[in-house]
Design a protein around this motif. Sequence first.
Motif, short mmCIF file in Angstrom:
data_model
loop_
_atom_site.label_atom_id
_atom_site.label_comp_id
_atom_site.label_asym_id
_atom_site.label_seq_id
_atom_site.Cartn_x
_atom_site.Cartn_y
_atom_site.Cartn_z
N HIS A 91 -9.23 1.25 -4.35
CA HIS A 91 -9.86 -0.03 -4.00
C HIS A 91 -11.26 0.23 -3.50
N ILE A 92 -12.20 -0.58 -3.97
CA ILE A 92 -13.62 -0.32 -3.74
C ILE A 92 -14.30 -1.49 -3.03
N ASP A 93 -15.38 -1.17 -2.37
CA ASP A 93 -16.24 -2.16 -1.72
C ASP A 93 -17.44 -2.38 -2.64
N ARG A 94 -17.48 -3.53 -3.30
CA ARG A 94 -18.54 -3.78 -4.28
C ARG A 94 -19.91 -3.92 -3.61
N GLY A 95 -19.93 -4.09 -2.29
CA GLY A 95 -21.20 -4.19 -1.59
C GLY A 95 -21.88 -2.84 -1.43
N GLN A 96 -21.14 -1.75 -1.68
CA GLN A 96 -21.70 -0.40 -1.57
C GLN A 96 -21.48 0.33 -2.90
N ARG A 97 -22.23 -0.07 -3.91
CA ARG A 97 -21.96 0.36 -5.28
C ARG A 97 -22.04 1.88 -5.47
N THR A 98 -23.12 2.49 -4.96
CA THR A 98 -23.30 3.94 -5.16
C THR A 98 -22.19 4.70 -4.46
N LYS A 99 -21.95 4.38 -3.20
CA LYS A 99 -20.89 5.05 -2.44
C LYS A 99 -19.52 4.74 -3.04
N ALA A 100 -19.36 3.50 -3.55
CA ALA A 100 -18.08 3.10 -4.13
C ALA A 100 -17.76 3.94 -5.36
N PHE A 101 -18.75 4.18 -6.23
CA PHE A 101 -18.48 4.96 -7.44
C PHE A 101 -18.16 6.41 -7.09
N GLY A 102 -18.84 6.96 -6.09
CA GLY A 102 -18.51 8.32 -5.66
C GLY A 102 -17.07 8.41 -5.19
N LYS A 103 -16.57 7.36 -4.52
CA LYS A 103 -15.19 7.33 -4.07
C LYS A 103 -14.25 7.25 -5.26
N VAL A 104 -14.62 6.45 -6.26
CA VAL A 104 -13.79 6.32 -7.46
C VAL A 104 -13.65 7.67 -8.17
N VAL A 105 -14.75 8.40 -8.30
CA VAL A 105 -14.72 9.71 -8.97
C VAL A 105 -13.85 10.69 -8.20
N ALA A 106 -14.03 10.75 -6.88
CA ALA A 106 -13.25 11.70 -6.07
C ALA A 106 -11.77 11.39 -6.14
N GLN A 107 -11.42 10.12 -5.97
CA GLN A 107 -10.01 9.75 -6.04
C GLN A 107 -9.47 9.89 -7.45
N GLY A 108 -10.32 9.55 -8.44
CA GLY A 108 -9.88 9.65 -9.82
C GLY A 108 -9.51 11.07 -10.20
N LYS A 109 -10.33 12.05 -9.80
CA LYS A 109 -10.02 13.45 -10.11
C LYS A 109 -8.70 13.86 -9.47
N ARG A 110 -8.47 13.44 -8.23
CA ARG A 110 -7.23 13.81 -7.54
C ARG A 110 -6.01 13.20 -8.22
N LEU A 111 -6.11 11.93 -8.58
CA LEU A 111 -4.98 11.24 -9.21
C LEU A 111 -4.70 11.78 -10.61
N LEU A 112 -5.75 11.98 -11.39
CA LEU A 112 -5.58 12.50 -12.76
C LEU A 112 -4.92 13.87 -12.75
N ALA A 113 -5.25 14.70 -11.75
CA ALA A 113 -4.65 16.03 -11.65
C ALA A 113 -3.15 15.95 -11.40
N GLN A 114 -2.69 14.83 -10.83
CA GLN A 114 -1.27 14.63 -10.56
C GLN A 114 -0.52 14.00 -11.73
N GLY A 115 -1.24 13.71 -12.83
CA GLY A 115 -0.61 13.04 -13.96
C GLY A 115 -0.61 11.53 -13.84
N ILE A 116 -1.40 11.01 -12.90
CA ILE A 116 -1.52 9.56 -12.75
C ILE A 116 -2.72 9.10 -13.58
N TRP A 117 -2.51 8.11 -14.42
CA TRP A 117 -3.58 7.61 -15.26
C TRP A 117 -4.34 6.51 -14.54
N ILE A 118 -5.63 6.41 -14.83
CA ILE A 118 -6.49 5.36 -14.26
C ILE A 118 -6.56 4.20 -15.26
N ILE A 119 -6.47 2.98 -14.75
CA ILE A 119 -6.59 1.80 -15.61
C ILE A 119 -7.70 0.92 -15.07
N MET A 120 -8.57 0.48 -15.98
CA MET A 120 -9.69 -0.38 -15.62
C MET A 120 -9.85 -1.46 -16.68
#
Length: 257
Positions: free
Chosen positions: A123-152
Amino acid sequence: MNFLRSVLHALWMLVTVIPWALIMLVASLRVRGIPLYWMAARWLGWAIDGARVLLGIQVRVTGMAHLPQGETSPAILLVKHQSTFETFLMPTLMPHPLAYVFKKELLQVPFFGWAMGRLDMIHIDRGQRTKAFGKVVAQGKRLLAQGIWIIMFPEGTRIPRGQAGVYKSGGTRLAVATGAPVIPVAVTSARCWPRKAFIKRPGVVDVSIGPLMPSEGRDPEELMREVEAWIEAEMRRLDPEAYVRTERDAPAAAAHS
């Protein structure tokens, strides 16, 4: 008749989501991660079953063979967004747990949002776009490594039947940053469950899963254009009537503007 069916389905969703959300909140004190996800997916299955029995909405899926087969093989699903239906449907179809990327305001929705907050989503804060995308990438890498797929949903919001929204490159940027391949998905949900409409109609919702698109070394904007081209071409193939009507009505609408 469709109004009565829609009322019954809304009641079915209401009387099941409240106790199930409470069960999940209690269970989350001891159970987290993937087991809790599959508990949530069970309720989504009930919602889809209710749509089939009460609303007469059938689902026809093609392209399952395009999905990666490995237990931890990564994937980012980029899905056409026409209604709430596909947000409920996708976890019931996919063999891997899914992590949705969504705005944090949804966590405030009573019961449903509270239960989502206990899941391992992004879940992201759209008011902080740059920081929000960095959070998405960090969490995305962790989740993908566990076999969890990302849906957008690259269009960002529900789009009326027969129309295309603006495809934003956040999903392909994430794919390039993580090295995960992209899988485009076309869904004709508005044929039966129009956006922002209470009354639903019986019929068939087609789900077409596209070919895997590698992301390594790609330009995110170029990759998103490829995703958009595939999805929109597939939508026209699956639901040609909607696009013929939209194109026929467009000149008339322009004449009155």
